[in-house]
Design a protein around this motif. Structure first.
Motif, PDB file in Angstrom:
ATOM      1  N   GLY A 271      11.632  37.431  48.189  1.00 45.75           N
ATOM      2  CA  GLY A 271      12.516  37.208  49.449  1.00 45.75           C
ATOM      3  C   GLY A 271      11.711  36.022  50.408  1.00 45.75           C
ATOM      4  O   GLY A 271      12.302  35.253  51.360  1.00 45.75           O
ATOM      5  N   GLU A 272      10.495  35.712  50.272  1.00 47.47           N
ATOM      6  CA  GLU A 272       9.846  34.641  50.653  1.00 47.47           C
ATOM      7  C   GLU A 272       8.243  34.403  50.007  1.00 47.47           C
ATOM      8  O   GLU A 272       8.096  35.184  49.219  1.00 47.47           O
ATOM      9  N   ALA A 273       7.792  33.357  50.308  1.00 46.77           N
ATOM     10  CA  ALA A 273       6.387  32.831  49.564  1.00 46.77           C
ATOM     11  C   ALA A 273       5.383  34.016  49.950  1.00 46.77           C
ATOM     12  O   ALA A 273       5.109  34.450  51.063  1.00 46.77           O
ATOM     13  N   GLN A 292       4.804  37.689  41.964  1.00 45.49           N
ATOM     14  CA  GLN A 292       6.058  37.434  42.612  1.00 45.49           C
ATOM     15  C   GLN A 292       7.439  37.039  41.623  1.00 45.49           C
ATOM     16  O   GLN A 292       7.248  36.976  40.506  1.00 45.49           O
ATOM     17  N   GLY A 293       8.405  37.238  42.372  1.00 47.46           N
ATOM     18  CA  GLY A 293       9.683  37.104  41.735  1.00 47.46           C
ATOM     19  C   GLY A 293      10.582  36.174  42.268  1.00 47.46           C
ATOM     20  O   GLY A 293       9.818  35.761  43.823  1.00 47.46           O
ATOM     21  N   TYR A 294      11.836  35.756  42.122  1.00 47.51           N
ATOM     22  CA  TYR A 294      12.279  34.667  42.994  1.00 47.51           C
ATOM     23  C   TYR A 294      14.055  34.917  42.843  1.00 47.51           C
ATOM     24  O   TYR A 294      14.236  35.251  41.664  1.00 47.51           O
ATOM     25  N   GLY A 295      14.668  34.763  43.696  1.00 48.66           N
ATOM     26  CA  GLY A 295      16.113  34.988  43.610  1.00 48.66           C
ATOM     27  C   GLY A 295      16.677  34.567  44.968  1.00 48.66           C
ATOM     28  O   GLY A 295      16.145  34.114  45.903  1.00 48.66           O
ATOM     29  N   VAL A 302      18.376  38.457  41.122  1.00 45.47           N
ATOM     30  CA  VAL A 302      17.206  38.160  40.349  1.00 45.47           C
ATOM     31  C   VAL A 302      17.289  36.829  39.515  1.00 45.47           C
ATOM     32  O   VAL A 302      18.110  36.500  38.583  1.00 45.47           O
ATOM     33  N   VAL A 303      16.608  35.612  39.621  1.00 44.15           N
ATOM     34  CA  VAL A 303      16.116  34.641  38.888  1.00 44.15           C
ATOM     35  C   VAL A 303      15.147  34.768  38.017  1.00 44.15           C
ATOM     36  O   VAL A 303      15.465  34.115  36.712  1.00 44.15           O
ATOM     37  N   SER A 304      14.077  34.872  38.433  1.00 45.39           N
ATOM     38  CA  SER A 304      12.968  34.956  37.641  1.00 45.39           C
ATOM     39  C   SER A 304      11.849  36.031  38.144  1.00 45.39           C
ATOM     40  O   SER A 304      11.887  36.648  39.078  1.00 45.39           O
ATOM     41  N   ALA A 319      12.588  32.537  34.064  1.00 47.41           N
ATOM     42  CA  ALA A 319      13.771  33.073  34.354  1.00 47.41           C
ATOM     43  C   ALA A 319      14.134  34.110  33.416  1.00 47.41           C
ATOM     44  O   ALA A 319      13.563  34.455  32.282  1.00 47.41           O
ATOM     45  N   ILE A 320      15.049  35.045  34.076  1.00 47.42           N
ATOM     46  CA  ILE A 320      15.301  36.289  33.232  1.00 47.42           C
ATOM     47  C   ILE A 320      16.277  36.051  32.281  1.00 47.42           C
ATOM     48  O   ILE A 320      16.993  34.866  32.223  1.00 47.42           O
ATOM     49  N   PRO A 321      16.548  36.829  31.033  1.00 46.98           N
ATOM     50  CA  PRO A 321      17.193  36.314  29.949  1.00 46.98           C
ATOM     51  C   PRO A 321      18.706  36.147  30.400  1.00 46.98           C
ATOM     52  O   PRO A 321      19.439  36.872  31.178  1.00 46.98           O
TER      53      PRO A 321
END
Length: 493
Positions: A271-273, A292-295, A302-304, A319-321
């Motif tokens: 959600g944030e750094a 950390q994840g990213y999206g 979810v992106v990664s 990145a997720i599959p």
């Protein structure tokens, strides 16, 4: 057939009786959650013919049951952010065309001005209906197309008026299945849901995932560090997801100890750094390596992800599959590994578009399906993604590109700094100059001169803030993100 509802029904039938869906007031089995969803399905069919149904509740068992009930009725769920102001909330209701909202009486006064029917969960004969439910035949999932919108989720509006993101059944199925596979999540995990369920990460990571794999999940309607420590210790929670400022708040608490978090095997920040200092201090004090994840809502979300067995500190993982991520330059040309550019995402999780906003959809998604995230970053040769800032937040100082996150990371290495936010200010001679806002740790002190000198030792001269403003607090949006547009307004006021 609705694959989302079908997966939920199948998982509920297979789930262990020891796996509970709970909040501070109640705990039920997955099969009872299924029964509650069917009760709410009939309520939806009875109360409205509208294809969109509003849901305004804190994170709790009733939210999950009503959410699945709306989908089981063949409708689209519109989760409402109860932290929005009255004008923003009214705009969301009007834009989505709602005529009915399911809620709790705690929000009765807040919802009163809205021109819709309000159904409060406390007024429904749920206990009686749950008993009768054991005698009824379970209806089949509704027939929907993969591209039908399952959730109409409005962004938090940190940059303006909220926009409705159309997350389809196919989007959500892909995101859940790929996230589960990437993180190797299983029924034996014990989830602790703290993020609000009107938030895309909350819905996917803390509701869809645990209910699809038949895992135990406990919801905390309100975040406090003390409440989180207690819940993790008492419930032996192994998986949780928080925003970075929540991890920071836990560090500020004098109460928490490493033993409280001994059961945690997967602590995710999104959600944030996540400031490097927060990551390091959390690991040192609690022996938990926050990953950390990213999206984003537009990617369902979810992106990664970094995962415990394969992660790199400072990145947001791979990145997720099924999703492709690349960095592109200003000419939309893909960049090689290590080169900064705007991050684009393509794959089955990317939204159908913004509701009733074809022009904004066309601007955000290329004809060949790439979603332009607006985030700046790069990928290393192994596909680990590093976020360096927001494209719109990039500051150009004398022709040089400056990314706020680099300066924020430098400031937060100072022992006295709790948080920071960096923006650009127009300047007649250099185009823009850097301005930093900081809050200080409790009991700490620092001067503007000290903080500028601290940056000078770590950054190129043109990146050093022209001004450092020490503030008691930083403005935040409904999900806790710092609102930089509000900071810009203070400079022009």
């Amino acid at each position: 057939m609705s694959v989302i509802v079908d997966r939920f029904l199948a998982a509920a039938d297979k789930a262990s009786r020891d796996a509970r869906v709970s909040d501070p007031l109640r705990a039920i089995s997955h099969r009872d959650l299924l029964r509650l969803a069917n009760v709410m399905r009939r309520q939806v069919l009875r109360q409205t013919d509208n294809p969109h149904v509003g849901l305004c509740m804190p994170s709790c068992v009733a939210f999950a049951g009503t959410f699945y009930g709306i989908l089981w009725a063949g409708r689209t769920v519109v989760p409402l952010n109860f932290l929005l102001g009255p004008t923003e909330l009214a705009a969301v209701v009007a834009d989505s065309g709602l005529d009915t909202i399911f809620s709790i009486r705690h929000f009765a006064e807040q919802l009163a001005p809205l021109p819709v029917k309000k159904i409060f969960i406390e007024d429904l004969p749920l206990k009686r209906e749950m008993i009768f439910e054991r005698l009824r035949i379970k209806p089949s999932p509704p027939r929907v197309r993969p591209d039908d919108t399952a959730i109409l989720l409005y962004t938090s509006g940190t940059s303006g008026v909220p926009k409705g993101v159309c997350q389809t059944h196919a989007n959500l199925v892909h995101n859940v299945e790929s996230s589960v596979a990437k993180a190797r999540l299983e029924a034996g995990h014990r989830f602790l849901g703290v993020l609000p369920l009107f938030h895309s990460f909350g819905i996917t990571a803390m509701m869809l995932v645990p209910t699809w794999i038949g895992a135990d999940v406990h919801y905390l309607p309100r975040f406090t560090p003390a409440g989180l420590f207690d819940a993790i210790r008492e419930r032996r929670s192994s998986v949780t997801m928080l925003i970075a400022s929540m991890y920071g708040a836990m560090l500020k608490s004098k109460r928490g100890k490493a033993e409280d978090l001994a059961s945690v095997t997967y602590a995710i920040s999104g959600g944030e750094a996540l400031p490097p200092q927060v990551h390091a201090e959390f690991l040192q004090r609690f022996k938990v390596d926050v990953l950390q994840g990213y999206g984003m809502t537009e990617a369902s979300p979810v992106v990664s992800l970094n995962v415990p067995w394969d992660h790199r500190t400072g990145t947001v993982g791979q990145a997720i599959p099924g999703l492709d991520v690349r960095a592109v330059d200003d000419k939309n040309t893909a960049l090689p590994a290590g080169r900064d550019g705007e991050l684009w995402v393509r794959g089955p999780s990317v939204m159908k578009g913004y509701y009733k906003k074809p022009d904004e959809t066309a601007a955000a998604i290329t004809p060949d399906g790439w979603y332009k995230t607006g985030d700046m970053g790069n990928l290393d040769p192994d596909g680990f993604i590093t976020i360096t800032g927001r494209k719109k937040e990039m500051i150009i100082v004398g022709g040089e590109n400056v990314y706020p996150r680099e300066i924020e990371n430098a400031l937060e290495q100072h022992a006295a700094v709790a948080e920071s936010a960096v923006i650009g200010r127009q300047d007649a001679s250099r185009g823009e100059v850097v301005v930093a806002f900081v809050t200080l740790r409790e009991g700490a002190s620092a001067t503007e001169t000290e903080l500028r000198e601290h940056c000078r030792e770590r950054l190129a001269g043109y990146k050093v803030p022209r001004q450092v403003i020490i503030a008691p607090d930083l403005p935040r949006g409904p999900t806790g993100k710092i609102l930089k547009r509000k900071l810009k307004e203070t400079l022009t006021a």
